[in-house]
Design a protein around this motif. Structure first.
Motif, short mmCIF file in Angstrom:
data_model
loop_
_atom_site.label_atom_id
_atom_site.label_comp_id
_atom_site.label_asym_id
_atom_site.label_seq_id
_atom_site.Cartn_x
_atom_site.Cartn_y
_atom_site.Cartn_z
N TYR A 54 0.86 -0.95 -0.35
CA TYR A 54 0.28 -0.22 -0.10
C TYR A 54 1.00 0.94 0.18
O TYR A 54 1.89 1.21 0.79
CB TYR A 54 -1.02 -0.11 1.30
N PRO A 55 1.04 2.30 -0.57
CA PRO A 55 -0.45 2.54 -1.55
C PRO A 55 -0.46 2.31 -3.05
O PRO A 55 -1.40 2.53 -3.63
CB PRO A 55 -0.81 3.81 -1.25
N ALA B 204 -3.84 -0.40 -4.73
CA ALA B 204 -5.22 -0.30 -3.80
C ALA B 204 -5.40 -1.34 -2.68
O ALA B 204 -6.35 -2.02 -3.21
CB ALA B 204 -5.79 0.67 -4.20
N HIS C 143 -10.38 3.11 -8.53
CA HIS C 143 -10.25 4.66 -7.28
C HIS C 143 -9.01 5.24 -8.10
O HIS C 143 -8.14 6.16 -6.92
CB HIS C 143 -9.23 2.94 -6.57
N ILE D 77 -5.03 7.12 -0.24
CA ILE D 77 -6.31 6.30 -0.95
C ILE D 77 -7.05 5.79 -0.18
O ILE D 77 -8.17 5.65 -0.76
CB ILE D 77 -5.88 5.57 -1.49
#
Length: 687
Positions: A577-578, A581, A613, A625
């Motif tokens: 991450y990120p 997502a 996303h 996010i």
């Protein structure tokens, strides 16, 4: 008619039998004694066997058997008709004659079989005789071949001497030794001449060697004198350097410290030496925030030959135990003590380690300590983190900064749970130890990127792996960047989880324009979950079965409420991450249980958060996010409830009032809902 034909056949057979009997009578008349009669009969049948073919006997046999059948049938029919006995007796005589013929055919067959056996035995004897002669010849051939091989393999002592070629011999050797007029035509004399020239050359080389040794001794004495001069000079240089220390401190030029570190670096194992030099070069050229140092026992490192293996071959034989007991005069070691000793030898670290401190701009620091295992020949890492006081604390994200997980999957697939060197599995098994995973807490994490920084690459076809500076150089910049980004993203994730625990979804000002100003749904609960809890839910079975979710991922459970409606979201995040997502699996409890399995609109909500996303990510602030996805999920939950309430036929005041603006509640054959928000005009539309 049939009976008449049969009688005619019988009469013909009788006439033939009478003819044979007449011939036999003539033979009997020629002989006077019974013995001569029997011998003549036997000879007659033998002659008949040789004169007549077996196929003719087969035809006679078949016709005789056919006549016997027909005659027997005639006898039976005559008896049934109660015919006179004279006719029946005639038939019986005919059958008897046929049986006599069969017996004769049987004798002839036995005679033929006997003759065939005799011929076969004679042939076998001839073959055995030829085979015996062949074996004798083969044995003589083998004996001669062995003698020939011995003669061909015979080597004289002079054949072990490597002589110069014939061309060089005739070019370099003097005429009194080479004697070309006689040696070129006589191989033996040529060989003797070449050996004589070899002896002359060796005498010359021995004399040259003696002169070279005398010259070497002279040079060694000269070097010794210069070495003594330099040793006397070293204390004077130390005095000069001690006098310059105040100047170094004033100018911030720690030459003494750098020199000591470089002197210590010479005793590092090759892999840690490459790592130290490459990080030092990268720090000097690109990143002054890095701090590199060498710690450990220098004296112990000097006593170790890091280029050779330290672990000797271990043996549990009784003979070794007895010899060890005689030498040490101590009690024999127990099995546990032997296993512990093998474990210590196999997992022994080099006394010197390299420590890297990565200082971030926000005051946080990542501390990496690199060790080198002498037997397994791999690099391991111990991780620690120093946090600034301004960082938020989170209960659900307390292990996000744990040393055993913060650097997991820094590169794809690099979990650090197994040794990157394939040979280590066999070495540990050979020593009777467990898998390397059981000892990670003692020796550290063998990440692949740590091996790359040390110039190590373990390939299947490489038996010997030597550190390569090019490998370290190729991965240095990217690894440092990933390490900094991992610390920054984990701290940002921890800050978001801390806000979620209080029910707040903090959206970065850069992304606030992507959401409406008013969102009624609220995050009421945020807590940590496990893979077992996730995999037990009905709406997550497909994700688990398709291996989209792994056991090593990070799991959270979020609860969102609006009125009596309740949404439970299972949040799955990878360690990367990120860059990857988070994924949301949603179920709604309002009037009845709803999920993506039985409600297409819930599936649309999941798609809006999981698939689209990229709209919520920008290169500079993609660390948030998770908050952006959570805010979108709250927004979509409002749309879901408001459109469901507007489409219901209930009378009276509604629990869910319309707060959002949209043109149409449903569209298309799938009756999709307007989950997409258009910030320019402030309304919701369909995708």
């Amino acid at each position: 008619m049939e009976k008449a034909s049969k009688e005619e056949k019988t009469e013909k057979r009788k006439r033939s039998i009478k003819k044979e009997s007449n011939e036999q009578k003539r033979i009997k008349q020629d002989t006077s004694k019974e013995s001569k009669i029997s011998s003549s009969l036997f000879y007659s049948e033998e002659t008949e066997v040789e004169a007549r073919a077996p196929e003719k006997d087969v035809e006679i046999f078949k016709s005789t058997c056919s006549d016997i059948r027909e005659t027997m049938l005639d006898i039976k029919s005559l008896k049934d008709k109660k015919a006179p006995l004279d006719e029946i007796d005639k038939k019986r005589v005919s059958v008897t004659v046929d049986f006599i013929n069969l017996k004769k055919l049987n004798r002839l067959a036995h005679m033929r079989c006997k003759k065939v056996r005799e011929h076969t035995n004679e042939a076998k004897q001839r073959i055995d005789q030829y085979h015996l002669q062949l074996q004798n010849l083969l044995y003589e051939t083998m004996h001669l071949e062995k003698e020939i091989t011995k003669c061909l393999e015979f080597k004289s002592k002079d054949e072990e001497i490597e002589l110069v070629t014939l061309k060089e011999f005739y070019d370099a050797a003097p005429a009194d030794i080479s004697r070309p007029e006689s040696t070129k035509t006589d191989p033996h004399q040529q060989r003797l001449a070449r050996l004589g020239w070899e002896l002359e050359q060796r005498k010359q080389l021995a004399k040259k060697l003696k002169d070279s040794k005398q010259s070497k001794e002279g040079l060694a004495q000269e070097i010794k004198n210069k070495q003594e001069y330099l040793e006397n000079l070293q204390p004077k240089l130390k005095t000069v350097l001690e006098a310059t220390k105040p100047v170094q401190e004033y100018l911030d030029m720690p030459f003494d410290q750098i020199r000591e570190q470089q002197e210590t670096a010479r005793h590092l194992p090759p892999a840690l030496y490459v790592l130290y030099m490459q990080i030092s070069a990268y720090r000097q050229a690109c990143d002054k925030g890095l701090q590199i140092s060498i710690i450990g026992d220098l004296q112990a490192a000097k006593a170790i030959k890091s280029s050779a293996k330290v672990v000797e071959e271990d043996s549990d034989s009784d003979q070794e135990d007895q010899e060890h007991a005689k030498k040490s005069k101590r009690r024999r070691k127990t099995v546990d003590s032997r296993v512990q000793e093998r474990k210590q030898r196999a997992l022994k670290k080099h006394p010197l380690t390299v420590k890297l401190d990565i200082n971030c701009k926000d005051g946080n620091s990542l501390h990496l300590t690199f060790h080198f295992l002498l037997t397994l020949e791999i690099i391991t890492v111990n991780v620690s983190l120093s946090l600034a006081e301004s960082n938020a604390s989170s209960v659900s994200g307390s292990d996000l900064l744990a040393p055993e997980s913060i650097l997991t999957d820094l590169y794809p697939g690099d979990h650090g749970n197994t040794s990157p060197n394939p040979a280590n599995h066999y070495e540990l098994r050979k020593l009777g130890l467990k898998d390397f995973t059981s000892y990670i807490s003692e020796v550290g994490w063998p990440y692949l990127w740590a091996q790359w920084l040390g110039g190590l690459q373990f390939l299947e076809n490489n038996a010997v792996n030597t550190p390569d500076e090019n490998v370290s150089f190729a991965h240095m910049q990217e690894t440092i960047r990933r390490l900094k980004h991992r610390v920054r993203s984990r701290l940002c994730l921890m800050k978001q989880t801390a806000a979620f625990e209080t029910g707040n979804v903090v959206v970065n000002p850069e992304y606030q324009g992507l959401f409406p100003s008013k969102i009624v749904s609220r995050l009421t609960s945020w807590k940590r979950s496990t893979f077992e809890d996730f995999s037990s839910l009905p709406n997550t079975q497909t994700l688990v079965a398709d291996d989209i979710v792994e056991k090593s991922d990070i799991f959270f459970t979020a609860v969102i409420e609006r009125g009596s409606a309740k949404m439970t979201a299972q949040v799955v995040m990878t360690h990367d991450y990120p860059k990857v997502a988070p994924m949301f699996a949603v179920s709604v409890l309002w009037q009845h249980e709803r999920s993506a399995v039985n409600d297409e609109h819930v599936k649309e909500m999941e798609e809006e958060v999981n698939v689209h996303h990229e709209e919520l990510m920008k290169s500079k602030s993609c660390d948030t996010i998770l908050s952006n996805q959570m805010q979108r999920l709250l927004m979509c939950f409002d749309i879901y409830l408001e459109t469901e309430a507007a489409g219901s036929e209930e009378e009276g005041p509604r629990e869910i009032s319309k707060e959002k603006i949209y043109n149409r509640m449903l569209r298309g054959p799938s009756r999709s809902k307007p989950f997409q928000y258009c910030p320019d005009i402030g309304i919701f539309t369909h995708r």
